[in-house]
Design a protein around this motif. Structure first.
Motif, PDB file in Angstrom:
ATOM      1  N   SER A  74      79.016 -20.788 -16.723  1.00  0.00           N
ATOM      2  CA  SER A  74      77.592 -20.526 -16.478  1.00  0.00           C
ATOM      3  C   SER A  74      77.418 -19.455 -15.404  1.00  0.00           C
ATOM      4  CB  SER A  74      76.878 -21.808 -16.045  1.00  0.00           C
ATOM      5  OG  SER A  74      76.950 -22.775 -17.037  1.00  0.00           O
ATOM      6  N   PHE A  75      78.190 -19.586 -14.324  1.00  0.00           N
ATOM      7  CA  PHE A  75      78.111 -18.589 -13.247  1.00  0.00           C
ATOM      8  C   PHE A  75      78.511 -17.210 -13.768  1.00  0.00           C
ATOM      9  CE2 PHE A  75      80.154 -16.231  -9.793  1.00  0.00           C
ATOM     10  CZ  PHE A  75      79.084 -16.131  -8.919  1.00  0.00           C
ATOM     11  N   TRP A  76      79.589 -17.157 -14.557  1.00  0.00           N
ATOM     12  CA  TRP A  76      80.045 -15.879 -15.108  1.00  0.00           C
ATOM     13  C   TRP A  76      78.967 -15.280 -16.019  1.00  0.00           C
ATOM     14  CZ3 TRP A  76      80.915 -14.690 -20.281  1.00  0.00           C
ATOM     15  CH2 TRP A  76      81.451 -13.430 -20.510  1.00  0.00           C
ATOM     16  N   PHE A  77      78.362 -16.110 -16.874  1.00  0.00           N
ATOM     17  CA  PHE A  77      77.335 -15.621 -17.792  1.00  0.00           C
ATOM     18  C   PHE A  77      76.139 -15.063 -17.018  1.00  0.00           C
ATOM     19  CE2 PHE A  77      73.415 -16.402 -20.196  1.00  0.00           C
ATOM     20  CZ  PHE A  77      73.661 -15.603 -21.298  1.00  0.00           C
ATOM     21  N   VAL A  78      75.662 -15.820 -16.044  1.00  0.00           N
ATOM     22  CA  VAL A  78      74.491 -15.380 -15.266  1.00  0.00           C
ATOM     23  C   VAL A  78      74.806 -14.116 -14.471  1.00  0.00           C
ATOM     24  CG1 VAL A  78      72.964 -16.019 -13.346  1.00  0.00           C
ATOM     25  CG2 VAL A  78      73.438 -17.665 -15.165  1.00  0.00           C
ATOM     26  N   SER A  79      75.965 -14.100 -13.808  1.00  0.00           N
ATOM     27  CA  SER A  79      76.299 -12.933 -12.992  1.00  0.00           C
ATOM     28  C   SER A  79      76.525 -11.692 -13.859  1.00  0.00           C
ATOM     29  CB  SER A  79      77.534 -13.206 -12.126  1.00  0.00           C
ATOM     30  OG  SER A  79      78.682 -13.404 -12.924  1.00  0.00           O
ATOM     31  N   SER A  80      77.145 -11.847 -15.037  1.00  0.00           N
ATOM     32  CA  SER A  80      77.348 -10.677 -15.907  1.00  0.00           C
ATOM     33  C   SER A  80      76.013 -10.190 -16.452  1.00  0.00           C
ATOM     34  CB  SER A  80      78.322 -10.995 -17.042  1.00  0.00           C
ATOM     35  OG  SER A  80      77.796 -11.971 -17.905  1.00  0.00           O
ATOM     36  N   HIS A  81      75.083 -11.114 -16.739  1.00  0.00           N
ATOM     37  CA  HIS A  81      73.755 -10.714 -17.213  1.00  0.00           C
ATOM     38  C   HIS A  81      73.003  -9.946 -16.122  1.00  0.00           C
ATOM     39  CE1 HIS A  81      70.179 -10.935 -19.691  1.00  0.00           C
ATOM     40  NE2 HIS A  81      69.503 -11.370 -18.637  1.00  0.00           N
ATOM     41  N   ILE A  82      73.077 -10.444 -14.898  1.00  0.00           N
ATOM     42  CA  ILE A  82      72.406  -9.760 -13.784  1.00  0.00           C
ATOM     43  C   ILE A  82      73.059  -8.404 -13.536  1.00  0.00           C
ATOM     44  CG2 ILE A  82      72.033  -9.856 -11.279  1.00  0.00           C
ATOM     45  CD1 ILE A  82      71.627 -12.883 -11.595  1.00  0.00           C
ATOM     46  N   LYS A  83      74.390  -8.362 -13.584  1.00  0.00           N
ATOM     47  CA  LYS A  83      75.109  -7.102 -13.369  1.00  0.00           C
ATOM     48  C   LYS A  83      74.725  -6.080 -14.428  1.00  0.00           C
ATOM     49  CE  LYS A  83      79.791  -5.291 -12.855  1.00  0.00           C
ATOM     50  NZ  LYS A  83      81.215  -5.608 -12.943  1.00  0.00           N
ATOM     51  N   LYS A  84      74.617  -6.512 -15.692  1.00  0.00           N
ATOM     52  CA  LYS A  84      74.234  -5.607 -16.775  1.00  0.00           C
ATOM     53  C   LYS A  84      72.812  -5.094 -16.558  1.00  0.00           C
ATOM     54  CE  LYS A  84      74.034  -5.305 -21.789  1.00  0.00           C
ATOM     55  NZ  LYS A  84      74.165  -6.037 -23.041  1.00  0.00           N
ATOM     56  N   SER A  85      71.893  -5.980 -16.157  1.00  0.00           N
ATOM     57  CA  SER A  85      70.507  -5.570 -15.887  1.00  0.00           C
ATOM     58  C   SER A  85      70.452  -4.538 -14.768  1.00  0.00           C
ATOM     59  CB  SER A  85      69.647  -6.775 -15.507  1.00  0.00           C
ATOM     60  OG  SER A  85      69.504  -7.654 -16.588  1.00  0.00           O
ATOM     61  N   ILE A  86      71.248  -4.762 -13.716  1.00  0.00           N
ATOM     62  CA  ILE A  86      71.269  -3.815 -12.587  1.00  0.00           C
ATOM     63  C   ILE A  86      71.856  -2.472 -13.020  1.00  0.00           C
ATOM     64  CG2 ILE A  86      72.331  -3.368 -10.329  1.00  0.00           C
ATOM     65  CD1 ILE A  86      71.980  -6.375  -9.740  1.00  0.00           C
ATOM     66  N   GLN A  87      72.913  -2.507 -13.839  1.00  0.00           N
ATOM     67  CA  GLN A  87      73.518  -1.254 -14.322  1.00  0.00           C
ATOM     68  C   GLN A  87      72.520  -0.459 -15.157  1.00  0.00           C
ATOM     69  OE1 GLN A  87      77.022  -2.714 -16.322  1.00  0.00           O
ATOM     70  NE2 GLN A  87      78.351  -2.305 -14.561  1.00  0.00           N
ATOM     71  N   ILE A  88      71.807  -1.135 -16.075  1.00  0.00           N
ATOM     72  CA  ILE A  88      70.816  -0.444 -16.908  1.00  0.00           C
ATOM     73  C   ILE A  88      69.712   0.143 -16.024  1.00  0.00           C
ATOM     74  CG2 ILE A  88      69.019  -0.796 -18.651  1.00  0.00           C
ATOM     75  CD1 ILE A  88      70.890  -2.866 -19.958  1.00  0.00           C
ATOM     76  N   ALA A  89      69.216  -0.623 -15.061  1.00  0.00           N
ATOM     77  CA  ALA A  89      68.161  -0.142 -14.165  1.00  0.00           C
ATOM     78  C   ALA A  89      68.644   1.057 -13.359  1.00  0.00           C
ATOM     79  CB  ALA A  89      67.710  -1.263 -13.231  1.00  0.00           C
ATOM     80  N   THR A  90      69.888   1.003 -12.893  1.00  0.00           N
ATOM     81  CA  THR A  90      70.449   2.120 -12.115  1.00  0.00           C
ATOM     82  C   THR A  90      70.550   3.374 -12.980  1.00  0.00           C
ATOM     83  OG1 THR A  90      71.706   0.574 -10.765  1.00  0.00           O
ATOM     84  CG2 THR A  90      72.441   2.858 -10.755  1.00  0.00           C
TER      85      THR A  90
END
Length: 199
Positions: free
Chosen positions: A110-126
């Motif tokens: 669950s932690f990996w899924f949430v953190s990878s989702h947040i990381k992907k969102s941040i990468q797209i925003a960047t």
């Protein structure tokens, strides 16, 4: 004790002990009756040769054997209960470890899924912000996917960019209108100056 025993073997030991107790009591009562009837004579050799004496010796020997069997069964039952409870405890310990490992695994996934989702969102925003910074195209909205805090923040940034784009477009329009007015004033001023010279 009987309702708490779950092992069939332990229940059999307990049943055998319960079955022996009435016989032991009956023989003990009969021996005590003979002791009351004959008193101290029960220890004499003459008493041993009588019918009651032979019966007394037989009951004493049988009572001793029954008592030894009860003690043996009690010790065996105790060891068996201890062994059974130890195995139950060991199984419970193993099940507890397996459940703990499963919880740990699920938590980590669950932690990996949430953190990878947040990381992907941040990468797209960047990437989108870098594109806007490089092209100076304020009409380009930041494309986001998902429904998390980063998406919410980028939605606010998109609103801000749209408002800035509108303000800059309005400022450009006003500047174009001011330039047109200035050009008209300049040409009017030139015409007045020319007429003044001609006059």
């Amino acid at each position: 004790l009987e309702p708490t025993l779950q092992n069939k073997e332990n229940q059999a030991y307990l049943k055998e002990m319960k079955d022996l107790l009435p016989y032991l009591k009956k023989e003990s009562d009969e021996r005590f009756d003979l002791m009351k009837k004959h008193g101290a004579k029960v220890n004499s050799p003459e008493f041993a040769s009588t019918e009651d004496g032979k019966k007394f010796v037989e009951m004493t020997n049988h009572g001793r054997e029954t008592f030894i069997r009860l003690v043996t069964l009690s010790a065996t039952l105790s060891k068996s209960i201890q062994s059974h409870e130890s195995s139950v405890l060991k199984n419970t310990h193993t099940i507890g470890l397996v459940v703990a490992l499963l919880v740990l695994l699920i938590t980590n996934l669950s932690f990996w899924f949430v953190s990878s989702h947040i990381k992907k969102s941040i990468q797209i925003a960047t990437q989108e912000c870098e594109y806007i910074g490089a092209t100076k195209d304020l009409s380009h909205g930041i494309k986001m996917q998902g429904n998390d805090e980063i998406t919410s923040i980028m939605g606010t940034v998109n609103t801000l960019l749209a408002q800035l784009h509108g303000v800059i477009d309005d400022a450009k329009q006003v500047a174009i209108e001011n330039a047109a007015v200035a050009e008209e004033l300049s040409s009017t001023s030139l015409q007045i100056g020319k007429r003044t010279e001609d006059a």
